[in-house]
Design an enzyme around this catalytic site. Sequence first.
Site, PDB file in Angstrom:
ATOM      1  N   LYS A  35      -0.363  14.721 -10.979  1.00  0.00           N
ATOM      2  CA  LYS A  35       0.368  14.304 -12.251  1.00  0.00           C
ATOM      3  C   LYS A  35       1.552  15.217 -12.672  1.00  0.00           C
ATOM      4  O   LYS A  35       2.711  14.687 -13.219  1.00  0.00           O
ATOM      5  CB  LYS A  35      -0.493  13.830 -13.381  1.00  0.00           C
ATOM      6  CG  LYS A  35      -1.266  12.352 -12.843  1.00  0.00           C
ATOM      7  CD  LYS A  35      -0.414  11.332 -12.874  1.00  0.00           C
ATOM      8  CE  LYS A  35      -1.362   9.987 -12.399  1.00  0.00           C
ATOM      9  NZ  LYS A  35      -0.242   8.933 -12.062  1.00  0.00           N
ATOM     10  N   TYR A  54      -6.126  16.018  -9.657  1.00  0.00           N
ATOM     11  CA  TYR A  54      -5.346  15.027 -10.402  1.00  0.00           C
ATOM     12  C   TYR A  54      -4.292  15.445 -11.177  1.00  0.00           C
ATOM     13  O   TYR A  54      -3.069  14.853 -11.224  1.00  0.00           O
ATOM     14  CB  TYR A  54      -6.388  14.306 -11.088  1.00  0.00           C
ATOM     15  CG  TYR A  54      -5.972  12.805 -11.931  1.00  0.00           C
ATOM     16  CD1 TYR A  54      -5.114  11.770 -11.265  1.00  0.00           C
ATOM     17  CD2 TYR A  54      -5.902  12.923 -13.472  1.00  0.00           C
ATOM     18  CE1 TYR A  54      -4.687  10.724 -11.880  1.00  0.00           C
ATOM     19  CE2 TYR A  54      -5.471  11.803 -14.042  1.00  0.00           C
ATOM     20  CZ  TYR A  54      -4.528  10.909 -13.174  1.00  0.00           C
ATOM     21  OH  TYR A  54      -4.215   9.585 -14.125  1.00  0.00           O
ATOM     22  N   ASP A 103       0.820  -1.224  -0.073  1.00  0.00           N
ATOM     23  CA  ASP A 103       0.018   0.087   0.067  1.00  0.00           C
ATOM     24  C   ASP A 103       0.980   1.176  -0.004  1.00  0.00           C
ATOM     25  O   ASP A 103       1.615   1.500   0.920  1.00  0.00           O
ATOM     26  CB  ASP A 103      -0.948  -0.129   1.213  1.00  0.00           C
ATOM     27  CG  ASP A 103      -1.778   1.058   1.610  1.00  0.00           C
ATOM     28  OD1 ASP A 103      -1.822   2.027   0.673  1.00  0.00           O
ATOM     29  OD2 ASP A 103      -2.847   1.245   2.174  1.00  0.00           O
ATOM     30  N   SER A 108       2.421   8.012 -15.718  1.00  0.00           N
ATOM     31  CA  SER A 108       1.751   9.400 -15.261  1.00  0.00           C
ATOM     32  C   SER A 108       0.460   9.166 -15.930  1.00  0.00           C
ATOM     33  O   SER A 108      -0.368   8.404 -16.045  1.00  0.00           O
ATOM     34  CB  SER A 108       2.667  10.620 -15.939  1.00  0.00           C
ATOM     35  OG  SER A 108       2.044  11.729 -15.906  1.00  0.00           O
TER      36      SER A 108
END
Length: 276
Positions: free
Chosen positions: A148, A144, A52, A130
Amino acid sequence: MTKTVLITGCSSGFGEAAACLFADKGWNVIATMRNPTELCGEYPNVLVTKLDVQDRETIKSAVAEGIARFGKIDVVVNNAGYGLFGVFEGTPRERVQDQFDVNVFGVMDVVRETLPHFRENRSGLYINVSSGAGVFGLPMISLYNASKFALEGFSESLSYELAALGIGVKIVEPGGVLDTKFGQRSGQEFSSTSTPADYDAFIAGASAVFDQLRQSRGRATSEEVAQVIYDAATDGTDQLRYVATEDIKPLVEKRRGSSEAEYMAFMRERMTPKVG
């Protein structure tokens, strides 16, 4: 000697497809996920184990278990990730922290744990997955996008630091793949947000933009992205970035090949939601 790859986020999507492809090609595979389950059928060269990216102890144990099993790790594929969907103001800070913990800090922790092994061997390769969202911004995915963009900057800078040590860094940029659980989790995250009503018209318009994007997609698959990941691991070049799906290539080329004014005019015309 048989090479070994460690891949994060193998429970579905790109990670699962990449693990099975590398195994088919004869690699030893350390296939990691938060909740280990059967993967790719019975492969003697596949170790499925818990990792994790938000739990550093599981990162340490997975790396140690993989090295104990196969003796060496040659490639690390940082694939685990997810995307928040929704306007920034409606997203609680805790969800923002989770987004960066998984997509950025989790990658950094995996790199930190494996770098001493790579340095000792004076070899190794990181492949960081990516997204087109690491190249161009889109409405409703600002967080998000931010994660990235951060991953892209970290990966490029890291590539300069590690080159003198014989360690490579590469970035794979997919987009428009529908056969993953990515959209499902993003939808669940969006349903837990609380957005001011002032954004209702914007959200309706942005949803229409995304519907148009989905309708124009060419049905790229996780297997196609896995092939690009495998090619990046085996092509023997120092190429940094790999655009993994055809759908996003026009936007990537516009971002990287146009002037700022041309690019922004192009994107505003196509991506600004029609409101009112």
